[in-house]
Motif scaffolding. Structure first.
Motif, PDB file in Angstrom:
ATOM      1  N   GLU A 143      44.866  48.121  38.308  1.00 15.11           N
ATOM      2  CA  GLU A 143      43.452  48.859  38.607  1.00 15.11           C
ATOM      3  C   GLU A 143      42.592  47.547  39.595  1.00 15.11           C
ATOM      4  O   GLU A 143      43.459  47.256  39.695  1.00 15.11           O
ATOM      5  N   THR A 144      41.809  48.317  41.021  1.00 14.45           N
ATOM      6  CA  THR A 144      41.084  46.859  41.896  1.00 14.45           C
ATOM      7  C   THR A 144      39.982  46.802  41.317  1.00 14.45           C
ATOM      8  O   THR A 144      39.277  47.455  40.970  1.00 14.45           O
ATOM      9  N   LEU A 145      39.890  45.112  40.923  1.00 10.25           N
ATOM     10  CA  LEU A 145      38.837  44.561  40.724  1.00 10.25           C
ATOM     11  C   LEU A 145      38.089  44.056  41.674  1.00 10.25           C
ATOM     12  O   LEU A 145      38.712  42.783  42.625  1.00 10.25           O
ATOM     13  N   LEU A 146      36.408  43.992  41.970  1.00  4.42           N
ATOM     14  CA  LEU A 146      36.275  43.058  43.179  1.00  4.42           C
ATOM     15  C   LEU A 146      35.007  42.211  42.888  1.00  4.42           C
ATOM     16  O   LEU A 146      34.183  42.670  42.203  1.00  4.42           O
ATOM     17  N   ILE A 147      34.783  41.183  43.051  1.00  4.38           N
ATOM     18  CA  ILE A 147      34.596  40.184  42.355  1.00  4.38           C
ATOM     19  C   ILE A 147      33.242  39.487  43.422  1.00  4.38           C
ATOM     20  O   ILE A 147      34.079  38.728  44.227  1.00  4.38           O
ATOM     21  N   HIS A 148      32.243  39.621  43.013  1.00  4.53           N
ATOM     22  CA  HIS A 148      31.413  38.958  43.840  1.00  4.53           C
ATOM     23  C   HIS A 148      31.386  37.208  43.324  1.00  4.53           C
ATOM     24  O   HIS A 148      31.149  36.912  42.391  1.00  4.53           O
ATOM     25  N   ALA A 149      30.530  36.738  44.619  1.00  8.65           N
ATOM     26  CA  ALA A 149      30.476  35.414  43.964  1.00  8.65           C
ATOM     27  C   ALA A 149      31.416  34.629  43.540  1.00  8.65           C
ATOM     28  O   ALA A 149      31.681  33.532  42.579  1.00  8.65           O
ATOM     29  N   ALA A 150      32.978  35.057  44.173  1.00  5.56           N
ATOM     30  CA  ALA A 150      33.929  34.478  43.638  1.00  5.56           C
ATOM     31  C   ALA A 150      34.747  33.006  42.536  1.00  5.56           C
ATOM     32  O   ALA A 150      34.876  32.632  42.747  1.00  5.56           O
TER      33      ALA A 150
END
Length: 326
Positions: A143-150
């Motif tokens: 799956e695709t995982l989008l992470i903010h402030a990575a």
């Protein structure tokens, strides 16, 4: 001993004082640790401001995450002196001091594979990430995982945990220096939100499908954009609101796009289901031993450096974890 204390509420630079105080003594069910390393967290800034969900009586010592050596135990505690542990100190005797107090239920064996500074940074961010991605988000390999402030403390942990789970990780950061950090952490795609529209970039990278899981410790505009690039049956994980704005989501949008808005309050498990914390710690210890995760410690500072470091942390001007070594 020396300890930082908050005598009134406000910005860290205005309200923190380094003082000499008697060493605190553990009560029933508690232990005292000589602090080897204390990792700074954004909630430490919120504690100073009086904006955190916990508001200890004044004066108090902040510091929510430590690696330390057990120097005293209270009645009912099965710990040996000299044991190396990590955990969350019990307010008002936090970790930004030479000695901290922990409830025994909040103390875990420090992973042997990690240094004191790394071990101090493993607990909150990695436990939060593990519970969020695996228990609340049901992240699956591929799956695709989008992470903010990575590139931050919480985000950098999520990048490593996402890669360890077999996900394709898209990291959103602010600025070229943070973009390089995210690449070094192993992110498959890095988006500089100052240069690109992250919504359009995520859609392009996923062929219009969007991200199955979104990890959002920022809130505000980050959440609003995420709702427009989350996949069918995707999950937006609400981790926190470091951006300062709490988005009011239009629930009709969640209905029409068939995605879930999932709250992640890691600390609540201590009250409701503490076994989850032990299970997560064992899993994280194994991941650390295998080299799959290793906290990104960007700075190690003496106790005198707390105010300056918390000021930069509150402004979003740090990467990875800043650790204090009393």
């Amino acid at each position: 001993m020396r300890a930082w204390q908050v005598g009134r509420l406000g910005e860290p630079a205005d309200v923190l004082s380094l003082v000499d105080v008697p060493e605190p003594q553990p009560g029933p069910g508690q232990l005292a640790v000589r602090v080897r390393a204390g990792a700074l967290n954004f909630p430490d800034v919120l504690l100073c401001r009086g904006h955190y969900q916990v508001r200890p009586p004044l004066p108090f010592t902040p510091g929510l995450e430590v690696c330390g050596e057990v120097v005293a135990v209270g009645p009912g505690v099965d710990r040996r002196l000299g044991e190396r542990i990590i955990g969350t100190p019990a307010m008002p005797h936090g970790g930004l001091a030479e000695v901290a107090i922990l409830d025994a239920v909040d103390a875990f064996d420090a992973p042997e594979s990690l240094s004191d500074a790394e071990a101090a940074a493993l607990h909150i961010a990695y436990q939060t990430g593990f519970v969020a991605l695996h228990r609340r988000g049901q992240l699956k390999a591929g799956e695709t995982l989008l992470i903010h402030a990575a590139a931050g403390g919480v985000g950098s942990a999520a990048v490593q945990l996402g890669k360890a789970a077999g996900a394709r990780v898209i990291a959103v950061v602010g600025g070229p220096a943070k973009a390089e950090v995210a690449r070094q952490l192993g992110a498959d795609l890095v988006i500089d939100r100052r240069e690109q529209d992250f919504v359009a970039a995520v859609k392009e990278a996923t062929g219009g499908r969007g991200a199955e899981v979104v990890y959002d410790p920022v809130g505000g505009d980050a959440y609003a954009g995420s709702a427009h690039c989350v996949a069918f049956e995707g999950r937006i994980l609400v981790i926190g609101f470091a951006g300062g704005a709490i988005q009011a989501p239009p629930l009709n949008h969640a209905l029409l796009k068939n995605y879930s808005i999932v709250g992640v309050h890691w600390g609540l498990y201590r009250q409701v289901d503490p076994a989850v914390l032990g299970e997560s710690h064992r899993a994280l210890t194994g991941l650390a031993a295998s080299g799959a995760v290793r906290p990104l410690v960007s700075e190690v500072l003496p106790l005198d450096g707390v105010v300056e470091a918390l000021t930069r942390l509150g402004a979003g001007d740090t990467v990875g974890r800043v650790v204090i070594t009393p």
